[in-house]
Structures are given as structure tokens and as C-alpha cells.
Design an enzyme around this catalytic site. Structure first.
Site: not given
Ligand code: G3H
Ligand code: 13P
Ligand code: ZN
Length: 324
Positions: A94, A116, A146, A227-228, A269, A271
Site C-alpha cells: 500500500d 504512489d 495513482e 480513504g474509504a 481500501n 484501514d
């Protein structure tokens, strides 16, 4: 050539993304740093028959040790098979921030890596992403790139302001890098404080218009949503009730994630939601049992609750339950 990830027993994302795209659901990508998180992810996904992406950040790799993580992932796959579950499991880096880190993860058996370069100038993002894709392709490892910047913390980069992905760049980026999936910025952000809301205000909707424009430019191409987390109010309340101080936390409403999962978004994603569950339960158990000092007595209940949260996400939000 033997692929390093075959030894771990994991799969790259090509097949699972193809099926997710056709089936109108998204694959969950859950981060882990320790034993209990990993157990919860595997159990929650095996019990709901969901494909899963195990995510390891650079910070997680430093925290848990790269060698230990490799064998934890290998053990997790074996555990799933011993449970009688054949769910596809991907081991994914990630927010990789360098070619060297991506290369090292590939050597250690990751079947997918994110590079990224979203904070870099466009041409530099292309150069770095292409370098990783060319290396990864030799080992059949999937690469996520990204475009666009999420507000909040992107690993070592603190973005004060987000900027949405420009749909006019996506075709060129994908063509020139050869990347296999693309993370986009449409209004989500990392962490527990995604939106600064005044009392009574609701969160602004995600920019589905940008998502749909991107889908038109890249038909059938897998899109990733970072960021979900939804920052579930139940756990925020529990943390605050048991001595924590989490104020003004807000996440992405689950209905919006459900809608996104039906589109080209193939990977979601999560977390922060898992971190909140663990913190809430550990606080509760320790406050209610001040004499307790056996970590199994508070990490065990935290793991149990995490399994339930994962099952809920797979079944009611992403639609991945029953798809493995
Ligand atoms: O997007 C970042 C993930 O939540 C990982 O966070 O770098 O603190 O491990 P971390
Ligand atoms: P959250 O902070 O919303 O859980 O996002 C996690 C993420 O994007 C990991 O890459
Ligand atoms: Zn992220």
C-alpha cells in the site's frame, strides 16, 4: 521463471478485478500490521466467501519486520485453506513510495504493489510508475498507480488540499505507464477526519461525475478508491465513552461506497475503520476490567468485533461476499 509470490500462495489482482468489474462489486483491501488484524481479515473473508487483498504499508513493514510479514502472509493463506476456504488472497504493498521498496516487496512475495507518485509532477509520476510496471511485469505482479491527490496523509506526504483526478489525464497515464489499476481522487481522504463538518452539516457527496468521466475514458479498467473508511459512529462513540477523545471524526457514508462498488471501482481500501474497532474494544475491556493484564483478554474481543465489521463490509457495502 518462478514467481516469488507463488511460494506465498497468493494471487495477483488480474482475475479478481475482471470478475469484480463484470459482477458490479468491489474487492476489499484491508490493512494489517499485527496477528489479530490478519486473523480477523482472513476469518471474516473466508466466512463471507469474499476475495481479499491484504494490504501492507511501508510503515507496517517497518513495524512488523519484512521477513516476519512474509511468513505471516504465508501462514494466513495456509490457515484459510485449512479452514476449507479457497478464497483468492492478494498480498499488496500500500502506498509504495520508491522503486526500491516495490522491488523488495516483489522479491518478498507480494503479488501486487502500489507505486504512489501522485504527489510528483505528472511526468515524474509516469517515469516512476513505468519503472515499477516494467520490473513487476517480469514476475506477473500487478501494479496500482495513482493520479490526483487525496487530502490528509499520503504516507510521507501531508496534502493540505486534495486535488481531484483530471479525467483528461487518465488515458495518457495508463497508456504510458502500463499500470494495471488506477487509484483516483474523487473526494475521499485518509484517516478519521475526512470532512470538517459543522454541527448539523452532512458530508459532501463523492464526485461521481468525475468517476463516470474516468470510466468513459477507460472502459473496463479497474479503478481503486483509497480513504474509504466510513468512520462508523458506533466505534467513535465507544472510544469517547471509554476515555478516548475523538472529536469531529467523519467518513464516507456506506451508501456512497455501495454505489461506487457497482461502478469501475474494483478495490476499496479500508484501514481506519479497523483501527477504530480495535481501539474501541480494547478501551472498553480495559476500563471495565482494570485488573486485566493478559493481552489475549482484550485483543481477543477486539479481533472478534473486527471479524464482524469485515463481514458487514463485505456483505452490505462492497458486495464481495459470496463472490469467491
Ligand atoms: O493509507 C494509509 C494506510 O492507512 C496505512 O497507514 O502508513 O499508518 O500504516 P500507515
Ligand atoms: P482509510 O484511512 O479511510 O481507512 O483509508 C485507507 C487507505 O486508503 C489505505 O491505503
Ligand atoms: Zn490509501
Amino acid at each position: 521463471m518462478k514467481k516469488p509470490y507463488e511460494e506465498i500462495g497468493v494471487a495477483n489482482t488480474k482475475e479478481v478485478f475482471k470478475k469484480a468489474m463484470q459482477g458490479g462489486y468491489a474487492i476489499p483491501a484491508y490493512n494489517f500490521n499485527n496477528l489479530e488484524q490478519l486473523q480477523a481479515i482472513i476469518i471474516g473473508c473466508a466466512e463471507t466467501k469474499s476475495p481479499v487483498i491484504l494490504q501492507v504499508s511501508k510503515g507496517a513493514r517497518e513495524y512488523a519486520n519484512q521477513t516476519l510479514l512474509r511468513y505471516m502472509a504465508m501462514g494466513a493463506v495456509k490457515m484459510a485453506r485449512e479452514m476449507g476456504s479457497n478464497i483468492p488472497i492478494t498480498l499488496h504493498l500500500d502506498h509504495g513510495d520508491s522503486f526500491e521498496l516495490a522491488k523488495s516487496c516483489i522479491e518478498f512475495g507480494f503479488s501486487s504493489v502500489m507505486i504512489d507518485g501522485s504527489h510528483l509532477p505528472y511526468e515524474e509520476n509516469i517515469k516512476l510508475t513505468k519503472q515499477v510496471v516494467e520490473y513487476a511485469n517480469q514476475f506477473d505482479v500487478s501494479v496500482e498507480g495513482e493520479l490526483g491527490v487525496l487530502a490528509g496523509i499520503e504516507e510521507h506526504v501531508v496534502a493540505e488540499k486534495s486535488h481531484y483526478t483530471d479525467p483528461n489525464q487518465v488515458q495518457d497515464f495508463v497508456k504510458r505507464t502500463g499500470v494495471h489499476s488506477l487509484a483516483i481522487s474523487i473526494g475521499t481522504s485518509h484517516g478519521a477526519y475526512k470532512f470538517k463538518l459543522k454541527p448539523g452539516e452532512t458530508m459532501p457527496p463523492l464526485r461521481f461525475d468525475i468517476l463516470h468521466e474516468i470510466e468513459k475514458k477507460l472502459p473496463g479498467f479497474p479503478i481503486v478508491l483509497h480513504g474509504a473508511s466510513s468512520v462508523l459512529p458506533k466505534y467513535v462513540a465507544m472510544i469517547n465513552e471509554y476515555g478516548g477523545k475523538i472529536e469531529g471524526a467523519a467518513g464516507v457514508p456506506e451508501e456512497q461506497l455501495r454505489e461506487a462498488a457497482k461502478s469501475a471501482v474494483c478495490k476499496v481500501n479500508i484501514d481506519t475503520d479497523g483501527r477504530m474497532v480495535v481501539t474501541a474494544i480494547v478501551r472498553k475491556v480495559l476500563m471495565e476490567n482494570p485488573k486485566e493484564f493478559d493481552p489475549r483478554k482484550y485483543l481477543g474481543p477486539a479481533r472478534k468485533e473486527l471479524i464482524e465489521m469485515i463481514k458487514h463490509k463485505n456483505s452490505n457495502v462492497l458486495g464481495s461476499a459470496g463472490k469467491a
